[in-house]
Design a protein around this motif. Structure first.
Motif, PDB file in Angstrom:
ATOM      1  N   ALA A 294       0.824  -1.218   0.000  1.00  0.00           N
ATOM      2  CA  ALA A 294       0.000   0.000   0.000  1.00  0.00           C
ATOM      3  C   ALA A 294       0.854   1.262   0.000  1.00  0.00           C
ATOM      4  O   ALA A 294       0.328   2.362  -0.156  1.00  0.00           O
ATOM      5  N   GLY A 295       2.170   1.102   0.210  1.00  0.00           N
ATOM      6  CA  GLY A 295       3.060   2.264   0.222  1.00  0.00           C
ATOM      7  C   GLY A 295       2.927   3.117   1.466  1.00  0.00           C
ATOM      8  O   GLY A 295       3.159   4.326   1.430  1.00  0.00           O
ATOM      9  N   VAL A 296       2.558   2.495   2.580  1.00  0.00           N
ATOM     10  CA  VAL A 296       2.414   3.224   3.846  1.00  0.00           C
ATOM     11  C   VAL A 296       3.786   3.388   4.482  1.00  0.00           C
ATOM     12  O   VAL A 296       4.419   2.417   4.864  1.00  0.00           O
ATOM     13  N   GLY A 297       4.249   4.612   4.579  1.00  0.00           N
ATOM     14  CA  GLY A 297       5.510   4.902   5.257  1.00  0.00           C
ATOM     15  C   GLY A 297       6.721   4.312   4.560  1.00  0.00           C
ATOM     16  O   GLY A 297       6.599   3.451   3.680  1.00  0.00           O
ATOM     17  N   PRO A 298       7.896   4.774   4.978  1.00  0.00           N
ATOM     18  CA  PRO A 298       9.120   4.211   4.413  1.00  0.00           C
ATOM     19  C   PRO A 298       9.361   2.780   4.913  1.00  0.00           C
ATOM     20  O   PRO A 298       8.962   2.433   6.024  1.00  0.00           O
ATOM     21  N   THR A 299       9.998   1.986   4.088  1.00  0.00           N
ATOM     22  CA  THR A 299      10.236   0.575   4.413  1.00  0.00           C
ATOM     23  C   THR A 299      10.984   0.417   5.727  1.00  0.00           C
ATOM     24  O   THR A 299      10.630  -0.436   6.548  1.00  0.00           O
ATOM     25  N   TRP A 300      12.021   1.235   5.938  1.00  0.00           N
ATOM     26  CA  TRP A 300      12.813   1.112   7.173  1.00  0.00           C
ATOM     27  C   TRP A 300      11.950   1.315   8.405  1.00  0.00           C
ATOM     28  O   TRP A 300      12.143   0.653   9.420  1.00  0.00           O
ATOM     29  N   LEU A 301      10.964   2.232   8.325  1.00  0.00           N
ATOM     30  CA  LEU A 301      10.092   2.489   9.469  1.00  0.00           C
ATOM     31  C   LEU A 301       9.178   1.297   9.735  1.00  0.00           C
ATOM     32  O   LEU A 301       8.964   0.910  10.892  1.00  0.00           O
ATOM     33  N   LEU A 302       8.659   0.694   8.677  1.00  0.00           N
ATOM     34  CA  LEU A 302       7.801  -0.485   8.846  1.00  0.00           C
ATOM     35  C   LEU A 302       8.582  -1.639   9.473  1.00  0.00           C
ATOM     36  O   LEU A 302       8.089  -2.324  10.370  1.00  0.00           O
ATOM     37  N   ILE A 303       9.812  -1.843   9.005  1.00  0.00           N
ATOM     38  CA  ILE A 303      10.656  -2.910   9.566  1.00  0.00           C
ATOM     39  C   ILE A 303      10.952  -2.616  11.035  1.00  0.00           C
ATOM     40  O   ILE A 303      10.896  -3.511  11.887  1.00  0.00           O
ATOM     41  N   LEU A 304      11.267  -1.367  11.348  1.00  0.00           N
ATOM     42  CA  LEU A 304      11.572  -0.984  12.729  1.00  0.00           C
ATOM     43  C   LEU A 304      10.381  -1.203  13.646  1.00  0.00           C
ATOM     44  O   LEU A 304      10.516  -1.787  14.732  1.00  0.00           O
ATOM     45  N   ILE A 305       9.211  -0.788  13.225  1.00  0.00           N
ATOM     46  CA  ILE A 305       8.008  -0.942  14.057  1.00  0.00           C
ATOM     47  C   ILE A 305       7.667  -2.414  14.249  1.00  0.00           C
ATOM     48  O   ILE A 305       7.348  -2.852  15.362  1.00  0.00           O
ATOM     49  N   ALA A 306       7.738  -3.198  13.181  1.00  0.00           N
ATOM     50  CA  ALA A 306       7.454  -4.632  13.297  1.00  0.00           C
ATOM     51  C   ALA A 306       8.473  -5.303  14.225  1.00  0.00           C
ATOM     52  O   ALA A 306       8.109  -6.136  15.061  1.00  0.00           O
ATOM     53  N   THR A 307       9.739  -4.928  14.086  1.00  0.00           N
ATOM     54  CA  THR A 307      10.788  -5.511  14.926  1.00  0.00           C
ATOM     55  C   THR A 307      10.583  -5.136  16.388  1.00  0.00           C
ATOM     56  O   THR A 307      10.721  -5.986  17.280  1.00  0.00           O
ATOM     57  N   MET A 308      10.253  -3.879  16.636  1.00  0.00           N
ATOM     58  CA  MET A 308      10.038  -3.444  18.021  1.00  0.00           C
ATOM     59  C   MET A 308       8.867  -4.191  18.654  1.00  0.00           C
ATOM     60  O   MET A 308       8.978  -4.701  19.776  1.00  0.00           O
ATOM     61  N   GLY A 309       7.750  -4.267  17.951  1.00  0.00           N
ATOM     62  CA  GLY A 309       6.586  -4.968  18.491  1.00  0.00           C
ATOM     63  C   GLY A 309       6.865  -6.434  18.737  1.00  0.00           C
ATOM     64  O   GLY A 309       6.546  -6.973  19.806  1.00  0.00           O
ATOM     65  N   ASN A 310       7.489  -7.088  17.765  1.00  0.00           N
ATOM     66  CA  ASN A 310       7.764  -8.516  17.878  1.00  0.00           C
ATOM     67  C   ASN A 310       8.800  -8.786  18.965  1.00  0.00           C
ATOM     68  O   ASN A 310       8.704  -9.765  19.699  1.00  0.00           O
ATOM     69  N   SER A 311       9.792  -7.922  19.074  1.00  0.00           N
ATOM     70  CA  SER A 311      10.820  -8.091  20.107  1.00  0.00           C
ATOM     71  C   SER A 311      10.225  -7.910  21.497  1.00  0.00           C
ATOM     72  O   SER A 311      10.539  -8.683  22.417  1.00  0.00           O
ATOM     73  N   LEU A 312       9.362  -6.916  21.660  1.00  0.00           N
ATOM     74  CA  LEU A 312       8.724  -6.717  22.965  1.00  0.00           C
ATOM     75  C   LEU A 312       7.815  -7.897  23.317  1.00  0.00           C
ATOM     76  O   LEU A 312       7.743  -8.302  24.478  1.00  0.00           O
ATOM     77  N   GLY A 313       7.152  -8.462  22.331  1.00  0.00           N
ATOM     78  CA  GLY A 313       6.349  -9.659  22.572  1.00  0.00           C
ATOM     79  C   GLY A 313       7.214 -10.832  22.990  1.00  0.00           C
ATOM     80  O   GLY A 313       6.872 -11.591  23.899  1.00  0.00           O
ATOM     81  N   GLY A 314       8.365 -11.001  22.320  1.00  0.00           N
ATOM     82  CA  GLY A 314       9.296 -12.073  22.696  1.00  0.00           C
ATOM     83  C   GLY A 314       9.849 -11.877  24.093  1.00  0.00           C
ATOM     84  O   GLY A 314       9.986 -12.828  24.864  1.00  0.00           O
ATOM     85  N   LEU A 315      10.161 -10.629  24.440  1.00  0.00           N
ATOM     86  CA  LEU A 315      10.669 -10.343  25.785  1.00  0.00           C
ATOM     87  C   LEU A 315       9.592 -10.577  26.839  1.00  0.00           C
ATOM     88  O   LEU A 315       9.900 -10.957  27.973  1.00  0.00           O
ATOM     89  N   THR A 316       8.329 -10.382  26.455  1.00  0.00           N
ATOM     90  CA  THR A 316       7.231 -10.711  27.364  1.00  0.00           C
ATOM     91  C   THR A 316       7.259 -12.195  27.699  1.00  0.00           C
ATOM     92  O   THR A 316       7.076 -12.585  28.857  1.00  0.00           O
ATOM     93  N   ASN A 317       7.537 -13.024  26.697  1.00  0.00           N
ATOM     94  CA  ASN A 317       7.642 -14.466  26.949  1.00  0.00           C
ATOM     95  C   ASN A 317       8.830 -14.789  27.844  1.00  0.00           C
ATOM     96  O   ASN A 317       8.750 -15.685  28.698  1.00  0.00           O
ATOM     97  N   VAL A 318       9.947 -14.085  27.668  1.00  0.00           N
ATOM     98  CA  VAL A 318      11.116 -14.300  28.533  1.00  0.00           C
ATOM     99  C   VAL A 318      10.740 -13.959  29.976  1.00  0.00           C
ATOM    100  O   VAL A 318      11.051 -14.711  30.908  1.00  0.00           O
ATOM    101  N   ILE A 319      10.066 -12.831  30.156  1.00  0.00           N
ATOM    102  CA  ILE A 319       9.654 -12.416  31.505  1.00  0.00           C
ATOM    103  C   ILE A 319       8.698 -13.433  32.107  1.00  0.00           C
ATOM    104  O   ILE A 319       8.836 -13.816  33.278  1.00  0.00           O
ATOM    105  N   LEU A 320       7.737 -13.900  31.319  1.00  0.00           N
ATOM    106  CA  LEU A 320       6.808 -14.922  31.816  1.00  0.00           C
ATOM    107  C   LEU A 320       7.557 -16.179  32.232  1.00  0.00           C
ATOM    108  O   LEU A 320       7.224 -16.802  33.241  1.00  0.00           O
ATOM    109  N   GLY A 321       8.556 -16.549  31.455  1.00  0.00           N
ATOM    110  CA  GLY A 321       9.361 -17.713  31.812  1.00  0.00           C
ATOM    111  C   GLY A 321      10.070 -17.537  33.142  1.00  0.00           C
ATOM    112  O   GLY A 321      10.241 -18.492  33.897  1.00  0.00           O
ATOM    113  N   ARG A 322      10.468 -16.319  33.460  1.00  0.00           N
ATOM    114  CA  ARG A 322      11.133 -16.059  34.738  1.00  0.00           C
ATOM    115  C   ARG A 322      10.163 -16.158  35.909  1.00  0.00           C
ATOM    116  O   ARG A 322      10.549 -16.557  37.002  1.00  0.00           O
TER     117      ARG A 322
END
Length: 142
Positions: free
Chosen positions: A35-63
């Motif tokens: 759809a051409g929403v935003g620059p590619t680097w921004l989309l990758i950054l936002i997806a990475t941040m969200g997914n990384s925070l979700g993964g870290l949530t699992n790490v915290i739950l494991g603790r």
């Protein structure tokens, strides 16, 4: 306003995809790229941040909630984590196995620095590959 909502949807989908809840962050990323929403680097950054925070949530739950049941997957993944350490979290993007890797990294009380680095790097590389393949496909199609 609609671009902001699109980016928020990408972040939310990416976060949920990294937890034990179902999500489809790659599909949202591809749709926004097409759809051409935003620059590619921004989309990758936002997806990475969200997914990384979700993964870290699992790490915290494991603790907080160590897994006590031994299953075939649990034993194999734990052995990988003990043998290769936080570098195993480069595979944290994989469906189901990635969630278990993150949970077990928490159970094993792995150090935060290497866990965060490897988890974020693995998730970023996945989104870079998805975005590159999408862009390459768009160029080929035109």
């Amino acid at each position: 306003m609609s671009e902001t909502l699109s980016l928020l949807s990408l972040f939310s989908s990416s976060f949920l995809s990294a937890t034990l809840l179902p999500g489809s962050s790659e599909a949202v990323l591809i749709a926004l790229l097409l759809a051409g929403v935003g620059p590619t680097w921004l989309l990758i950054l936002i997806a990475t941040m969200g997914n990384s925070l979700g993964g870290l949530t699992n790490v915290i739950l494991g603790r907080f909630f160590p897994l006590r049941e031994q299953s075939r997957w649990h034993g194999k993944v734990t052995a990988w984590l003990v043998r290769f350490g936080p570098a195993t979290l480069l595979l944290s993007w994989m469906p189901l196995v990635g969630d278990l890797l993150c949970l077990l990294a928490g159970v094993l009380r792995m150090r935060w620095g290497p866990v965060i680095f490897c988890l974020c790097l693995g998730k970023a590389l996945r989104y870079i590959v998805v975005a590159a393949a999408t862009i390459q496909g768009m160029e080929w199609w035109h």
